[in-house]
Design a protein around this motif. Structure first.
Motif, PDB file in Angstrom:
ATOM      1  N   GLN A  47      33.461  -9.487  31.235  1.00 40.03           N
ATOM      2  CA  GLN A  47      34.619 -10.338  31.503  1.00 40.03           C
ATOM      3  C   GLN A  47      35.582  -9.664  32.485  1.00 40.03           C
ATOM      4  OE1 GLN A  47      36.871 -11.312  27.986  1.00 40.03           O
ATOM      5  NE2 GLN A  47      38.157 -12.790  29.033  1.00 40.03           N
ATOM      6  N   VAL A  48      35.818  -8.366  32.285  1.00 43.78           N
ATOM      7  CA  VAL A  48      36.707  -7.614  33.171  1.00 43.78           C
ATOM      8  C   VAL A  48      36.175  -7.635  34.604  1.00 43.78           C
ATOM      9  CG1 VAL A  48      37.471  -5.267  33.739  1.00 43.78           C
ATOM     10  CG2 VAL A  48      37.723  -6.136  31.402  1.00 43.78           C
ATOM     11  N   MET A  49      34.875  -7.421  34.758  1.00 43.15           N
ATOM     12  CA  MET A  49      34.304  -7.379  36.101  1.00 43.15           C
ATOM     13  C   MET A  49      34.323  -8.744  36.768  1.00 43.15           C
ATOM     14  SD  MET A  49      33.898  -4.309  36.771  1.00 43.15           S
ATOM     15  CE  MET A  49      33.326  -4.717  38.423  1.00 43.15           C
ATOM     16  N   ARG A  50      34.035  -9.782  36.026  1.00 44.82           N
ATOM     17  CA  ARG A  50      34.071 -11.130  36.616  1.00 44.82           C
ATOM     18  C   ARG A  50      35.481 -11.455  37.101  1.00 44.82           C
ATOM     19  NH1 ARG A  50      30.434 -12.666  32.076  1.00 44.82           N
ATOM     20  NH2 ARG A  50      28.355 -12.996  32.969  1.00 44.82           N
ATOM     21  N   ALA A  51      36.469 -11.124  36.289  1.00 44.18           N
ATOM     22  CA  ALA A  51      37.854 -11.410  36.671  1.00 44.18           C
ATOM     23  C   ALA A  51      38.253 -10.610  37.912  1.00 44.18           C
ATOM     24  CB  ALA A  51      38.791 -11.089  35.505  1.00 44.18           C
ATOM     25  N   TYR A  52      37.858  -9.341  37.944  1.00 41.39           N
ATOM     26  CA  TYR A  52      38.220  -8.507  39.087  1.00 41.39           C
ATOM     27  C   TYR A  52      37.550  -9.013  40.366  1.00 41.39           C
ATOM     28  CZ  TYR A  52      38.532  -4.628  42.312  1.00 41.39           C
ATOM     29  OH  TYR A  52      38.759  -3.870  43.435  1.00 41.39           O
ATOM     30  N   MET A  53      36.265  -9.316  40.298  1.00 37.63           N
ATOM     31  CA  MET A  53      35.553  -9.754  41.502  1.00 37.63           C
ATOM     32  C   MET A  53      36.095 -11.084  42.001  1.00 37.63           C
ATOM     33  SD  MET A  53      31.623  -8.430  40.821  1.00 37.63           S
ATOM     34  CE  MET A  53      31.388  -9.334  39.273  1.00 37.63           C
ATOM     35  N   ALA A  54      36.452 -11.980  41.084  1.00 39.18           N
ATOM     36  CA  ALA A  54      37.041 -13.257  41.495  1.00 39.18           C
ATOM     37  C   ALA A  54      38.395 -13.034  42.165  1.00 39.18           C
ATOM     38  CB  ALA A  54      37.184 -14.173  40.284  1.00 39.18           C
ATOM     39  N   ASP A  55      39.199 -12.136  41.599  1.00 36.16           N
ATOM     40  CA  ASP A  55      40.521 -11.838  42.155  1.00 36.16           C
ATOM     41  C   ASP A  55      40.417 -11.256  43.554  1.00 36.16           C
ATOM     42  OD1 ASP A  55      43.497 -11.415  41.746  1.00 36.16           O
ATOM     43  OD2 ASP A  55      42.851  -9.348  42.113  1.00 36.16           O
ATOM     44  N   MET A 101      35.269 -11.576  45.898  1.00 38.21           N
ATOM     45  CA  MET A 101      33.917 -11.055  46.076  1.00 38.21           C
ATOM     46  C   MET A 101      32.918 -12.052  45.494  1.00 38.21           C
ATOM     47  SD  MET A 101      34.627  -7.112  44.915  1.00 38.21           S
ATOM     48  CE  MET A 101      35.737  -6.038  45.842  1.00 38.21           C
ATOM     49  N   ASN A 102      32.092 -12.596  46.346  1.00 40.42           N
ATOM     50  CA  ASN A 102      31.135 -13.623  45.907  1.00 40.42           C
ATOM     51  C   ASN A 102      29.873 -12.954  45.367  1.00 40.42           C
ATOM     52  OD1 ASN A 102      29.924 -16.116  45.469  1.00 40.42           O
ATOM     53  ND2 ASN A 102      29.114 -16.220  47.551  1.00 40.42           N
ATOM     54  N   ILE A 103      30.012 -12.324  44.203  1.00 43.39           N
ATOM     55  CA  ILE A 103      28.880 -11.656  43.549  1.00 43.39           C
ATOM     56  C   ILE A 103      28.481 -12.505  42.353  1.00 43.39           C
ATOM     57  CG2 ILE A 103      28.127  -9.584  42.327  1.00 43.39           C
ATOM     58  CD1 ILE A 103      30.099  -8.010  44.069  1.00 43.39           C
ATOM     59  N   THR A 104      27.254 -12.975  42.343  1.00 45.94           N
ATOM     60  CA  THR A 104      26.864 -14.019  41.394  1.00 45.94           C
ATOM     61  C   THR A 104      26.194 -13.494  40.131  1.00 45.94           C
ATOM     62  OG1 THR A 104      24.765 -14.309  42.563  1.00 45.94           O
ATOM     63  CG2 THR A 104      26.607 -15.711  43.235  1.00 45.94           C
ATOM     64  N   LYS A 105      25.796 -12.216  40.113  1.00 41.41           N
ATOM     65  CA  LYS A 105      25.026 -11.725  38.974  1.00 41.41           C
ATOM     66  C   LYS A 105      25.598 -10.432  38.415  1.00 41.41           C
ATOM     67  CE  LYS A 105      20.422 -13.609  40.089  1.00 41.41           C
ATOM     68  NZ  LYS A 105      18.994 -13.256  40.249  1.00 41.41           N
ATOM     69  N   ILE A 106      25.364 -10.232  37.106  1.00 40.74           N
ATOM     70  CA  ILE A 106      25.655  -8.969  36.442  1.00 40.74           C
ATOM     71  C   ILE A 106      24.432  -8.572  35.639  1.00 40.74           C
ATOM     72  CG2 ILE A 106      26.995  -7.833  34.619  1.00 40.74           C
ATOM     73  CD1 ILE A 106      29.402  -9.470  35.451  1.00 40.74           C
ATOM     74  N   TYR A 107      24.021  -7.315  35.762  1.00 35.25           N
ATOM     75  CA  TYR A 107      22.910  -6.793  34.983  1.00 35.25           C
ATOM     76  C   TYR A 107      23.362  -5.582  34.162  1.00 35.25           C
ATOM     77  CZ  TYR A 107      19.360  -9.451  37.601  1.00 35.25           C
ATOM     78  OH  TYR A 107      18.587 -10.448  38.144  1.00 35.25           O
ATOM     79  N   ILE A 108      22.921  -5.528  32.919  1.00 31.99           N
ATOM     80  CA  ILE A 108      22.969  -4.312  32.124  1.00 31.99           C
ATOM     81  C   ILE A 108      21.542  -3.772  32.184  1.00 31.99           C
ATOM     82  CG2 ILE A 108      23.607  -3.272  29.915  1.00 31.99           C
ATOM     83  CD1 ILE A 108      25.865  -4.824  31.273  1.00 31.99           C
TER      84      ILE A 108
END
Length: 359
Positions: A205-213, A216-223
């Motif tokens: 959630q933190v990363m999605r919020a930061y990238m949107a702010d 940054m048009n990054i569409t995926k997150i992987y663990i």
């Protein structure tokens, strides 16, 4: 309805009105884990794997099998049959690294093999990166430029750091944005036991919020690695990881691989420790993944017990089959069982049409 197993104050709720969408098996991924023939399909197929992450020299021989399983192949360019040495940029020499990237990507295209390109494994850890941070940034930049020149539609994954570190990720992404080399997918590892698993959803959630702010048009997150060497066989914690990945709605997660007690490396054909080294016999951890894969139809919401959150899981309902399934895992706590509370059963009338639920 409340189904009780033993006396306990812990309650986990399945909310059948909370439709989470089709089952996607986001957590069914492996770091290596298979060879071209082992374990046999009867062990691998029931787990419905979605992602395999491997190094150069290991990903290619299993590519056809990975694709036949319906999974995506992620290749880590820094792991060609071991750790890449010397490091790119040593003595200001980038030629070996650039040739390695160009040759690997070109060979994949020539063979019609489609990989997601993971640039470097754990660049924030001394086991895999002993150079400077600017040196890693330049290693990343040069690789992305070459990949984009060969395949503009390629999926590029990184930085695959050893654990979630917001400051590191933020600075890396700011550099990548400034130099026009942003990844397609942001990745990091979660291998620090209970403390790690509790943070997966919040970290995403933190990363999605930061990238949107930051636009940054990054569409995926992987663990793309999870579970520690201490917990690799622990079915309770494995289910907790699976649940955390599903709560986070990340795009994929891979179980980490380690050495067994007898020294056998379970990265190559032991499904990262889900099966025994000599007989490839399923362990309890395999059954945890199998129970997850057996959930079909649509995922529904699970509310874990109140703090300290020892019990969590995944649940789903399948109208075509007329059933609902769930898998729960405990890590720490009393171990005395818990109450499973089912709510909003009106959303799944096929479960109660005779006035009775069969469990």
């Amino acid at each position: 309805s409340v189904l009780t197993r033993g006396a306990s104050a812990e309650t986990v709720t399945i909310d059948f009105a909370d439709d989470q969408g089709p089952m996607a098996y986001r957590a069914s991924g492996f770091l290596g884990g298979i060879s071209a023939t082992r374990p046999v399909d009867s062990i691998v197929v029931p787990l419905k794997p979605q992602l395999f992450r491997d190094g150069v020299g290991y990903a290619q021989p299993v590519y056809s099998r990975v694709r036949a399983l319906g999974a995506q192949s992620q290749m880590c360019l820094s792991l060609p049959n071991g750790n890449l040495r010397p490091l790119p940029g040593t003595n200001n020499d980038w030629s070996a690294w650039e040739n390695h990237v160009r040759t690997t990507v070109s060979n994949a295209k020539a063979s019609n093999q489609v990989y997601e390109w993971d640039i470097w494994n754990e660049p924030n850890g001394s086991d895999f990166w002993s150079g400077t941070l600017p040196q890693f940034y330049e290693t990343w930049r040069r690789a992305v430029v070459i990949i984009d020149s060969l395949d503009p539609n390629a999926v590029i994954v990184g930085p695959s750091i050893a654990s979630f570190d917001f400051t590191y990720l933020k600075n890396f992404l700011l550099y990548a944005k400034a130099n026009n080399v942003l990844p397609t997918a942001v990745s990091w590892h979660e291998i620090n036991g209970l403390g790690s698993v509790r943070g997966i959803a919040m970290n995403a959630q933190v990363m999605r919020a930061y990238m949107a702010d930051q636009g940054m048009n990054i569409t995926k997150i992987y663990i793309n690695e999870m579970t520690s060497s201490l917990d690799m066989h622990n079915p309770g914690l494995i289910v907790r990881h699976i649940a955390a990945v599903e709560h986070a709605k990340v795009d994929g997660a891979c179980k980490s691989c380690w050495n067994e007690k007898d020294g056998t490396n379970n990265c190559y054909y032991l499904l990262d420790g889900l099966v025994t080294p000599t007989t490839n016999f399923p362990r309890s951890a395999w059954w945890a993944y199998k129970s997850y894969a057996d959930i079909t139809g649509r995922m529904v919401g699970v509310v874990p017990n109140a703090a300290p959150f020892y019990v969590d899981g995944v649940a789903g309902q399948d109208a075509a089959k007329g059933e609902a399934r769930a898998v729960f895992g405990r890590y720490a706590g009393t171990g005395r069982g818990f109450d499973m509370k089912l709510i909003n059963l009106g959303s799944v009338p096929f479960l109660t049409r005779t006035g009775t639920i069969h469990v």
